[in-house]
Design an enzyme around this catalytic site. Structure first.
Site, PDB file in Angstrom:
ATOM      1  N   ARG A 141      -0.970   5.949  -0.673  1.00  0.00           N
ATOM      2  CA  ARG A 141      -0.429   5.716  -2.013  1.00  0.00           C
ATOM      3  C   ARG A 141      -1.508   5.643  -3.103  1.00  0.00           C
ATOM      4  O   ARG A 141      -1.255   5.107  -4.176  1.00  0.00           O
ATOM      5  CB  ARG A 141       0.399   4.421  -2.024  1.00  0.00           C
ATOM      6  CG  ARG A 141       1.687   4.489  -1.223  1.00  0.00           C
ATOM      7  CD  ARG A 141       2.665   3.423  -1.636  1.00  0.00           C
ATOM      8  NE  ARG A 141       3.856   3.415  -0.801  1.00  0.00           N
ATOM      9  CZ  ARG A 141       4.913   4.201  -1.003  1.00  0.00           C
ATOM     10  NH1 ARG A 141       4.921   5.050  -1.993  1.00  0.00           N
ATOM     11  NH2 ARG A 141       5.951   4.137  -0.201  1.00  0.00           N
ATOM     12  N   ASP A 172       6.520   9.424  -8.717  1.00  0.00           N
ATOM     13  CA  ASP A 172       5.199   9.001  -9.197  1.00  0.00           C
ATOM     14  C   ASP A 172       4.117  10.012  -8.816  1.00  0.00           C
ATOM     15  O   ASP A 172       3.263  10.358  -9.626  1.00  0.00           O
ATOM     16  CB  ASP A 172       4.811   7.631  -8.608  1.00  0.00           C
ATOM     17  CG  ASP A 172       5.626   6.512  -9.236  1.00  0.00           C
ATOM     18  OD1 ASP A 172       5.968   6.626 -10.429  1.00  0.00           O
ATOM     19  OD2 ASP A 172       5.928   5.524  -8.534  1.00  0.00           O
ATOM     20  N   LYS A 198       9.689  15.129  -2.558  1.00  0.00           N
ATOM     21  CA  LYS A 198       9.866  14.359  -1.322  1.00  0.00           C
ATOM     22  C   LYS A 198      10.305  12.938  -1.631  1.00  0.00           C
ATOM     23  O   LYS A 198       9.810  12.350  -2.585  1.00  0.00           O
ATOM     24  CB  LYS A 198       8.516  14.309  -0.588  1.00  0.00           C
ATOM     25  CG  LYS A 198       8.455  13.340   0.543  1.00  0.00           C
ATOM     26  CD  LYS A 198       7.307  12.320   0.445  1.00  0.00           C
ATOM     27  CE  LYS A 198       7.497  11.281  -0.603  1.00  0.00           C
ATOM     28  NZ  LYS A 198       6.552  10.170  -0.560  1.00  0.00           N
ATOM     29  N   ASP A 201      14.449   8.268  -0.603  1.00  0.00           N
ATOM     30  CA  ASP A 201      15.250   7.487  -1.554  1.00  0.00           C
ATOM     31  C   ASP A 201      16.281   8.334  -2.303  1.00  0.00           C
ATOM     32  O   ASP A 201      17.237   7.797  -2.852  1.00  0.00           O
ATOM     33  CB  ASP A 201      14.341   6.808  -2.585  1.00  0.00           C
ATOM     34  CG  ASP A 201      13.446   5.749  -1.958  1.00  0.00           C
ATOM     35  OD1 ASP A 201      13.534   5.566  -0.733  1.00  0.00           O
ATOM     36  OD2 ASP A 201      12.665   5.112  -2.693  1.00  0.00           O
ATOM     37  N   GLU A 307      18.056  -1.979  -0.813  1.00  0.00           N
ATOM     38  CA  GLU A 307      16.882  -2.870  -0.889  1.00  0.00           C
ATOM     39  C   GLU A 307      16.442  -3.137  -2.326  1.00  0.00           C
ATOM     40  O   GLU A 307      15.793  -4.133  -2.609  1.00  0.00           O
ATOM     41  CB  GLU A 307      15.713  -2.347  -0.034  1.00  0.00           C
ATOM     42  CG  GLU A 307      14.982  -1.168  -0.613  1.00  0.00           C
ATOM     43  CD  GLU A 307      13.693  -0.794   0.128  1.00  0.00           C
ATOM     44  OE1 GLU A 307      13.338  -1.405   1.144  1.00  0.00           O
ATOM     45  OE2 GLU A 307      13.045   0.154  -0.328  1.00  0.00           O
ATOM     46  N   TYR A 420      12.081   1.808   7.806  1.00  0.00           N
ATOM     47  CA  TYR A 420      10.996   2.622   8.355  1.00  0.00           C
ATOM     48  C   TYR A 420      11.477   3.527   9.489  1.00  0.00           C
ATOM     49  O   TYR A 420      10.946   4.613   9.687  1.00  0.00           O
ATOM     50  CB  TYR A 420       9.837   1.709   8.800  1.00  0.00           C
ATOM     51  CG  TYR A 420       9.260   0.966   7.609  1.00  0.00           C
ATOM     52  CD1 TYR A 420       8.364   1.592   6.752  1.00  0.00           C
ATOM     53  CD2 TYR A 420       9.674  -0.330   7.296  1.00  0.00           C
ATOM     54  CE1 TYR A 420       7.875   0.939   5.633  1.00  0.00           C
ATOM     55  CE2 TYR A 420       9.188  -0.988   6.176  1.00  0.00           C
ATOM     56  CZ  TYR A 420       8.293  -0.350   5.349  1.00  0.00           C
ATOM     57  OH  TYR A 420       7.817  -0.974   4.227  1.00  0.00           O
ATOM     58  N   GLU A 421      12.498   3.053  10.237  1.00  0.00           N
ATOM     59  CA  GLU A 421      12.946   3.854  11.388  1.00  0.00           C
ATOM     60  C   GLU A 421      13.603   5.175  10.986  1.00  0.00           C
ATOM     61  O   GLU A 421      13.808   6.044  11.817  1.00  0.00           O
ATOM     62  CB  GLU A 421      13.874   3.054  12.322  1.00  0.00           C
ATOM     63  CG  GLU A 421      15.018   2.306  11.664  1.00  0.00           C
ATOM     64  CD  GLU A 421      14.612   0.930  11.151  1.00  0.00           C
ATOM     65  OE1 GLU A 421      13.951   0.898  10.100  1.00  0.00           O
ATOM     66  OE2 GLU A 421      14.975  -0.080  11.763  1.00  0.00           O
TER      67      GLU A 421
HETATM   68  P1  FBP Z   1       8.348   7.130  -1.670  1.00  0.00           P
HETATM   69  O1  FBP Z   1       9.023   6.885  -2.982  1.00  0.00           O
HETATM   70  O2  FBP Z   1       6.885   7.208  -1.775  1.00  0.00           O
HETATM   71  O3  FBP Z   1       8.952   8.312  -0.968  1.00  0.00           O
HETATM   72  O4  FBP Z   1       8.624   5.893  -0.722  1.00  0.00           O
HETATM   73  C1  FBP Z   1       9.881   5.496  -0.399  1.00  0.00           C
HETATM   74  C2  FBP Z   1       9.939   4.213   0.383  1.00  0.00           C
HETATM   75  O5  FBP Z   1      10.312   4.498   1.718  1.00  0.00           O
HETATM   76  C3  FBP Z   1      10.892   3.232  -0.272  1.00  0.00           C
HETATM   77  O6  FBP Z   1      12.221   3.462   0.131  1.00  0.00           O
HETATM   78  C4  FBP Z   1      10.344   1.912   0.163  1.00  0.00           C
HETATM   79  O7  FBP Z   1      10.706   0.885  -0.717  1.00  0.00           O
HETATM   80  C5  FBP Z   1       8.859   2.143   0.158  1.00  0.00           C
HETATM   81  O8  FBP Z   1       8.685   3.519   0.416  1.00  0.00           O
HETATM   82  C6  FBP Z   1       8.125   1.324   1.165  1.00  0.00           C
HETATM   83  O9  FBP Z   1       6.783   1.509   0.963  1.00  0.00           O
HETATM   84  P2  FBP Z   1       5.644   1.242   2.044  1.00  0.00           P
HETATM   85  O10 FBP Z   1       5.721   2.388   3.022  1.00  0.00           O
HETATM   86  O11 FBP Z   1       4.384   1.297   1.249  1.00  0.00           O
HETATM   87  O12 FBP Z   1       5.929  -0.052   2.702  1.00  0.00           O
END
Ligand code: FBP
Length: 547
Positions: A141, A172, A198, A201, A307, A420-421
């Site tokens: 990030r 972003d 990508k 969300d 969330e 995450y899954e």
């Molecule tokens: P992106 O917007 O970078 O695609 O990330 C999405 C996401 O999976 C969100 O749904 C979630 O809130 C966030 O990343 C979690 O971030 P991290 O992987 O840094 O814990």
């Protein structure tokens, strides 16, 4: 590397391409574009990349043999299909000219700045075709925003004789891709920058981008799990399941999963904000459904919670705004203090309305809101246990109603977080094809000299042959928003539209789902078999495109 039986078979899947990308390709330029808002500001900030035309690819008779080395970066959260964007990009640049080379920068945008890279070859790519995850080159990030980062990046770009960088990221990251494109264009460095949409969300979409990749696979994965829980729940009939679903801000994931699985309750953050609902009002609504079902002898149910909810509850949203400003202006004064002193500092500096909201929140939640931000300034909502917060408050409300003789049921809540899954599941056929086409489009944009564009593929509810591929200037999707206390040009995030077809379809049925038990069990993603199962995409996309 040992691979599973599924992976072995899946490696042989040949993603399908739109007709325009199947052979030689030419570019058709469309209308000139404008940003979605704040046109004068955006034009001033992006004088070299503003106002460019839309681009669509068409079949051609002559091949373009562009000689070009390309760098690729995976940025931000994982999303199923990233490896297929890389495969599409690799195959297309090799199709253009077998001498072309592809370099993957490691662990996100930081790899470009730190000169950490890997050459992607046919051999090392083979194990990653049609697989989920971003582990081939990793992701990160790091925010690309400073001139010294751009100049550092240029050193390795020159060393590897790279003509263009492809940034695969969310809103972003693509905003930063555009800033980088503008910088290299202004300096006349001759380095192109192309973005790819990508994010699981689903909030990087607009008139040009029908969906972001990963949304299809992630929502199918979560819907499978929700369906399994619903079936378990309807078998034992003794638990209320509170399921938090990933999706930092917008509620697209929760809404899509609700449309697929028909739970008893699904909260939609955008509606809660529009109705100016308090946390207490949300809790009371859920408790009423629990009580109604208990009256029917049904002490069970499933609740979906996006969330991002917490940021959309208006009183908490206002608090976060003030905390963002406080963090930007005075963060150095309290970030290194101990927990108690930090809380005291914050309380002493908040306006009285926001102070009382802050005081009513459980300490852990308040702390998350006040301190942790990711490098893009976002609250790390994945770390806030909203599902527990809400179910505890529902429990308290029901206890109170029990004492008042208004409720006589059993309330046993269980909690889950699906996030995450779903981000690294093997891409569905839709995502596998979509991503491969995005990668091919990105290569063609480069070959045709474009910079500051995002690769796009449209008409995605039709068969892949009928998909339309091309590019959209990133500035077209921008407006000015306040970030870290300052007005910045950013790609406008797409939230759930309350007058949109997906939300309306949900509203038309949710009362029935709350009272009755109408669960639907989608089962696992299928990669082979009937096309009606394997090749269908999301209900969201279908409803939106059939508007
Ligand atoms: P992106 O917007 O970078 O695609 O990330 C999405 C996401 O999976 C969100 O749904 C979630 O809130 C966030 O990343 C979690 O971030 P991290 O992987 O840094 O814990």
């Amino acid at each position: 590397m040992e691979i599973s039986a599924l992976q072995k078979e899946r490696a042989n899947y040949q993603p399908k391409l739109p007709i325009a990308l199947q052979g030689a390709v030419k570019v058709k330029e469309g209308a000139l574009t404008q940003s979605v808002d704040n046109q004068e500001d955006i034009k001033k900030l992006f004088p070299n990349t503003y106002g460019m035309p839309l681009v669509e690819f068409e079949p051609a008779t002559e091949f373009n043999n562009a000689k070009m080395n390309v760098g690729v970066i995976l940025s931000g959260g994982q999303a199923p299909g990233g490896h297929n964007v890389i495969s599409g990009l690799f195959d297309e640049i090799k199709k253009l000219n077998p001498e072309n080379r592809l370099f993957g920068f490691l662990m996100g945008p930081g790899g470009l700045v730190d000169h950490k890279y890997l050459e992607i070859t046919a051999e090392n790519l083979q194990a990653y075709r049609n697989t989920g995850g971003f582990d081939m080159i990793g992701s990160g990030r790091t925010k690309l925003e400073k001139e010294e980062q751009f100049e550092k990046g240029l050193e390795i770009i020159r060393k590897l004789d790279i003509k263009a960088i492809v940034i695969i990221g969310g809103d972003d990251s693509n905003t930063n891709a555009c800033v980088l494109a503008e910088y290299y264009a202004a300096k006349k460095y001759g380095v192109q920058v192309i973005g790819c949409p990508k994010t699981i969300d689903g909030d990087l979409k607009n008139d040009q981008i029908e969906t972001s990749f990963g949304f299809d696979t992630a929502t199918k994965t979560y819907s499978e799990l929700i369906g399994n829980i619903e079936r378990d729940c309807n078998s034992a009939r003794k638990y209320w399941h509170f399921i938090k679903l990933m999706g930092r801000s917008a509620s697209h994931i929760a809404l899509e999963c609700a449309l697929q699985t028909q739970p008893n309750i699904c909260l939609i953050s955008e509606e809660i904000e529009a109705k100016d609902m308090s946390l207490n009002a949300i809790v009371e609504d859920i408790a009423k459904t629990v009580a109604y079902r208990a009256n029917q002898g049904n002490n069970f149910g499933v609740v979906l919670i996006p969330e991002g909810l917490i940021e959309f509850i208006p009183s908490i949203g206002r608090l976060i705004q003030e905390l963002n400003d406080l963090l930007a202006a005075h963060g150095d004064e309290y970030l290194n203090l101990d927990k108690v002193a930090q809380r005291e500092y914050i309380l002493a500096h908040l306006s009285s309305e926001n102070k009382s909201t802050f005081e009513t929140l459980p300490e852990g939640v308040a702390r998350q809101l006040s301190l942790d931000r990711d490098p893009h300034g976002n609250v790390q909502v994945s770390l806030i246990e909203t599902e527990k917060l809400i179910s505890e408050m529902v429990g308290v409300k029901l206890d109170q109603w029990k004492k008042e003789g208004k409720y006589n049921g059993k309330f046993s809540p269980l909690h889950h977080f699906f996030g995450y899954e779903g981000r690294c599941a093997a891409p569905s056929n839709f995502d596998a094809d979509y991503c491969y086409a995005l990668g091919s489009s990105a290569a063609q944009l480069i070959a045709n000299g474009k910079t500051g564009y995002m690769a796009i593929v449209k008409n995605t509810i039709a068969g892949t042959d009928k998909w339309l591929a091309g590019g959209v200037p990133i500035t077209m999707m921008m407006n000015m928003e306040k970030r870290n206390g300052e007005m910045k040009p950013v790609i406008r995030k797409a939230l759930v539209e309350l007058n949109g077809a997906p939300f309306k379809a949900f509203v038309a049925q949710r009362e029935k789902w709350a009272k009755e038990t109408c669960y639907v069990y989608p089962g696992p993603i299928q990669y082979w078999g009937a096309s009606s199962v394997c090749d269908i995409t999301t209900k969201t996309l279908f409803l939106e495109q059939n508007k």
